[in-house]
Scaffold this active site. Structure first.
Site, mmCIF file in Angstrom:
data_model
loop_
_atom_site.group_PDB
_atom_site.id
_atom_site.type_symbol
_atom_site.label_atom_id
_atom_site.label_comp_id
_atom_site.label_asym_id
_atom_site.label_seq_id
_atom_site.Cartn_x
_atom_site.Cartn_y
_atom_site.Cartn_z
ATOM 1 N N LYS A 36 0.837 -1.211 0.000
ATOM 2 C CA LYS A 36 0.000 0.000 0.000
ATOM 3 C C LYS A 36 0.871 1.261 0.000
ATOM 4 O O LYS A 36 0.631 2.207 -0.752
ATOM 5 C CB LYS A 36 -0.900 -0.023 1.240
ATOM 6 C CG LYS A 36 -2.107 0.878 1.117
ATOM 7 C CD LYS A 36 -2.872 0.938 2.409
ATOM 8 C CE LYS A 36 -4.065 0.014 2.429
ATOM 9 N NZ LYS A 36 -4.825 0.125 3.689
ATOM 10 N N LYS A 208 -19.833 10.262 18.518
ATOM 11 C CA LYS A 208 -19.670 9.523 17.261
ATOM 12 C C LYS A 208 -20.738 8.428 17.113
ATOM 13 O O LYS A 208 -21.414 8.319 16.087
ATOM 14 C CB LYS A 208 -18.255 8.924 17.230
ATOM 15 C CG LYS A 208 -18.018 7.922 16.148
ATOM 16 C CD LYS A 208 -18.035 8.562 14.796
ATOM 17 C CE LYS A 208 -18.225 7.510 13.734
ATOM 18 N NZ LYS A 208 -17.536 7.722 12.525
ATOM 19 N N LEU A 254 -33.434 10.891 4.544
ATOM 20 C CA LEU A 254 -34.849 10.488 4.502
ATOM 21 C C LEU A 254 -35.154 9.790 3.188
ATOM 22 O O LEU A 254 -36.271 9.837 2.710
ATOM 23 C CB LEU A 254 -35.749 11.715 4.664
ATOM 24 C CG LEU A 254 -35.934 12.272 6.084
ATOM 25 C CD1 LEU A 254 -36.928 13.416 6.082
ATOM 26 C CD2 LEU A 254 -36.412 11.180 7.049
ATOM 27 N N GLY A 261 -26.198 0.132 4.594
ATOM 28 C CA GLY A 261 -25.067 -0.786 4.609
ATOM 29 C C GLY A 261 -23.801 0.000 4.896
ATOM 30 O O GLY A 261 -23.852 1.067 5.509
ATOM 31 N N CYS A 264 -19.916 1.473 8.487
ATOM 32 C CA CYS A 264 -20.161 2.162 9.759
ATOM 33 C C CYS A 264 -21.518 1.857 10.389
ATOM 34 O O CYS A 264 -21.572 1.345 11.508
ATOM 35 C CB CYS A 264 -20.025 3.664 9.560
ATOM 36 S SG CYS A 264 -18.330 4.138 9.252
HETATM 37 C C1 UDX Z 1 -21.516 7.058 7.451
HETATM 38 C C2 UDX Z 1 -21.760 8.441 8.112
HETATM 39 O O1 UDX Z 1 -22.616 9.224 7.281
HETATM 40 C C3 UDX Z 1 -20.446 9.141 8.359
HETATM 41 O O2 UDX Z 1 -20.673 10.377 9.005
HETATM 42 C C4 UDX Z 1 -19.659 8.196 9.248
HETATM 43 O O3 UDX Z 1 -18.577 8.727 9.847
HETATM 44 C C5 UDX Z 1 -19.363 6.916 8.494
HETATM 45 O O4 UDX Z 1 -20.619 6.306 8.227
HETATM 46 P P1 UDX Z 1 -21.057 6.130 5.023
HETATM 47 O O5 UDX Z 1 -21.171 4.777 5.641
HETATM 48 O O6 UDX Z 1 -19.923 6.402 4.116
HETATM 49 O O7 UDX Z 1 -21.005 7.269 6.150
HETATM 50 O O8 UDX Z 1 -22.384 6.368 4.159
HETATM 51 P P2 UDX Z 1 -23.741 7.190 4.285
HETATM 52 O O9 UDX Z 1 -23.797 8.154 3.192
HETATM 53 O O10 UDX Z 1 -23.953 7.706 5.643
HETATM 54 O O11 UDX Z 1 -24.788 6.023 3.976
HETATM 55 C C6 UDX Z 1 -24.877 4.854 4.791
HETATM 56 C C7 UDX Z 1 -25.931 3.912 4.279
HETATM 57 O O12 UDX Z 1 -27.231 4.456 4.449
HETATM 58 C C8 UDX Z 1 -25.810 3.586 2.788
HETATM 59 O O13 UDX Z 1 -26.101 2.223 2.595
HETATM 60 C C9 UDX Z 1 -26.868 4.454 2.138
HETATM 61 O O14 UDX Z 1 -27.342 3.946 0.935
HETATM 62 C C10 UDX Z 1 -27.934 4.449 3.218
HETATM 63 N N1 UDX Z 1 -28.816 5.624 3.170
HETATM 64 C C11 UDX Z 1 -28.315 6.864 3.409
HETATM 65 C C12 UDX Z 1 -30.165 5.452 2.900
HETATM 66 O O15 UDX Z 1 -30.645 4.332 2.687
HETATM 67 N N2 UDX Z 1 -30.986 6.552 2.907
HETATM 68 C C13 UDX Z 1 -30.503 7.805 3.149
HETATM 69 O O16 UDX Z 1 -31.315 8.753 3.136
HETATM 70 C C14 UDX Z 1 -29.133 7.965 3.404
#
Ligand code: UDX
Length: 435
Positions: A36, A208, A254, A261, A264
């Site tokens: 990496k 967090k 929303l 998924g 996080c």
């Molecule tokens: C998330 C948090 O947003 C971020 O602040 C944190 O530190 C890491 O985890 P991430 O996992 O990259 O970020 O994606 P995010 O955009 O939050 O979406 C998470 C999941 O929720 C995805 O599967 C997304 O498709 C889903 N989602 C998100 C929905 O189904 N509906 C929404 O309105 C928003």
């Protein structure tokens, strides 16, 4: 400006290191993974993250950003050390912090002058204290250090802009000196009036989990409302818009879909429930959000089954979108995984296509057909399922799609297709809450 070391060049560590160097500090990003570091030193970025290459290139050029495998030497040289290694979920649903504690041990052993140790990795409440204890246990003399919990709020696909223009920066610190050091790192944000939240270590760790669990809760809530819309014939898009225009609710997170998924939300919601259990508390709302999320995936599968009138055996289905959301090649906890596995179980043959995540999914599920564009994926198929909201799929040419398919049947789990067009072209279709 201080010398900074960032241990761990995964997506959080790399964005953090490059972002902090962009704010003006001298940063060395470290990793035990020799390949990496070699890639990074050759100007290549090991992950797909929009804008990250530009950010890295620009800071390498300005000589503020370097990469190395020599973790011990870099720790000795640094004044501030960020811990940004992974905390994957263990078998019992807790965060595995062994990598974080190993770094703490290394820091302790190499503590040759005052340093500030700052954790970026998402760790359970109380880990900061554990890290401090480990460093104290391994340090060889009476050298002082401070500690800061500085959780990341980076969305994959938008991590660079989230880092450079955050809503807030949370600093859980052990002393005023630690706060001043951190404020110095984030100076460009501080002078732009981004809120810096100066608090205790435990409070920062809690923020967090509370933030991620709340967002997960919001998604599960809107998914349940969408499911009810499905049944009673209401339109979730209009419901969401109306809810979102209430300033107390806000329109973000929303969007209904196949369930959340990624690396996080699934992990952090489970971890928060586990943390609460240790204190004999129930997080009933978060428990419910997790259950709803599991159900949502099942529900998407049932929708496919209904569209094909229960007759799945030997059918050919195209799955468009494999990553857990758009703008990333990450398939961790992607809803597509469960749907594909269930379809395979039912003897469906699958053509999969994602603009960037084919290779990541291939590692998990090697035995399906991966296609290089949506046209070849849908050709001759009995049905199409859209699992990720890539812009490329928002703009699907539905006439061309219909011509290529064997039967025009489509499930849009992200509500991105135009319903009147689908009706005009006589598709048999379903979505989430927009009957
Ligand atoms: C998330 C948090 O947003 C971020 O602040 C944190 O530190 C890491 O985890 P991430 O996992 O990259 O970020 O994606 P995010 O955009 O939050 O979406 C998470 C999941 O929720 C995805 O599967 C997304 O498709 C889903 N989602 C998100 C929905 O189904 N509906 C929404 O309105 C928003």
């Amino acid at each position: 400006m201080k010398n900074i070391a960032v241990v761990g060049t995964g997506y959080v560590g790399l964005v953090t290191g490059a972002g902090i160097s962009d704010f003006g500090s001298k940063v060395c990003c470290l990793d035990i993974d020799i390949e990496k570091i070699k890639l990074l030193n050759n100007g290549k970025i090991p992950i797909y993250e929009p804008g990250l290459k530009d950010l890295v290139d620009r800071n390498i050029k300005s000589k503020r950003l370097t990469f190395s495998n020599d973790i011990e030497e870099s720790i000795k040289y640094a004044e501030i050390i960020f811990i940004a290694v992974g905390t994957p979920e263990n078998k019992s649903g807790e965060a595995d912090i062994s990598a974080v504690l190993q770094v703490a041990e290394l820091i302790g052993k190499n503590l040759n002058n005052y340093k500030l140790i700052c954790t970026k990795s998402t760790v359970p409440v109380g880990t900061g204290k554990q890290i401090i204890n480990v460093i104290n246990k391994h340090k060889q003399n009476n050298i002082q250090f401070d500690y800061c919990s500085n959780p990341e709020f980076l969305r994959e696909g938008k991590a660079v802009s989230d880092f450079l223009r955050p809503d807030r920066v949370v600093l859980g610190v052990s002393s005023k000196k630690a706060y001043d050091y951190m404020k110095d790192i984030y100076r460009p944000l501080y002078i732009n009036k981004t809120p810096l939240i100066n608090t205790t270590i435990e409070t920062a760790e809690m923020i967090k989990y509370a933030a991620n669990a709340f967002l997960a809760l919001k998604i599960s809530y809107i998914n349940e409302v969408a499911n009810l819309c499905d049944e009673i014939g209401a339109d979730i898009n209009v419901v969401s818009e109306a809810l979102g225009s209430d300033g107390r609710i806000s329109p973000k997170f929303l969007h209904p879909g196949p369930g959340f998924g990624g690396s996080c939300f699934p992990k952090d919601t489970k971890a928060l429930v586990k943390i609460a259990k240790k204190y004999e508390l129930n997080m009933n709302t978060i428990d419910a959000a997790i259950k709803t999320n599991n159900y949502q995936r099942r529900r998407m599968f049932n929708k496919i089954e209904n569209l094909l009138e229960g007759d799945l055996k030997n059918k050919k289905i195209a799955v468009l979108g494999l990553s857990f959301k758009q703008e990333t090649d990450d398939v961790r906890e992607s809803a597509a995984i469960e749907i594909i596995l269930e379809l395979i179980n039912r003897e469906v043959s699958i053509n999969a296509y994602d603009p960037v995540a084919n290779d990541s999914m291939k590692k998990l599920i090697p035995d399906i057909e991966y296609k290089l564009n949506w046209q070849s994926a849908v050709k001759g198929c009995d049905a199409v399922v859209i699992m990720t909201e890539w812009n490329e799929f928002r703009g699907l040419n539905l006439e061309e799609l219909k011509e290529l398919m064997f039967t025009p049947i489509i499930l849009d789990t992200r509500n991105i297709l135009n319903i009147s067009e689908l009706k005009r072209l006589e598709f048999k279709f379903d979505n989430v809450g927009r009957k």
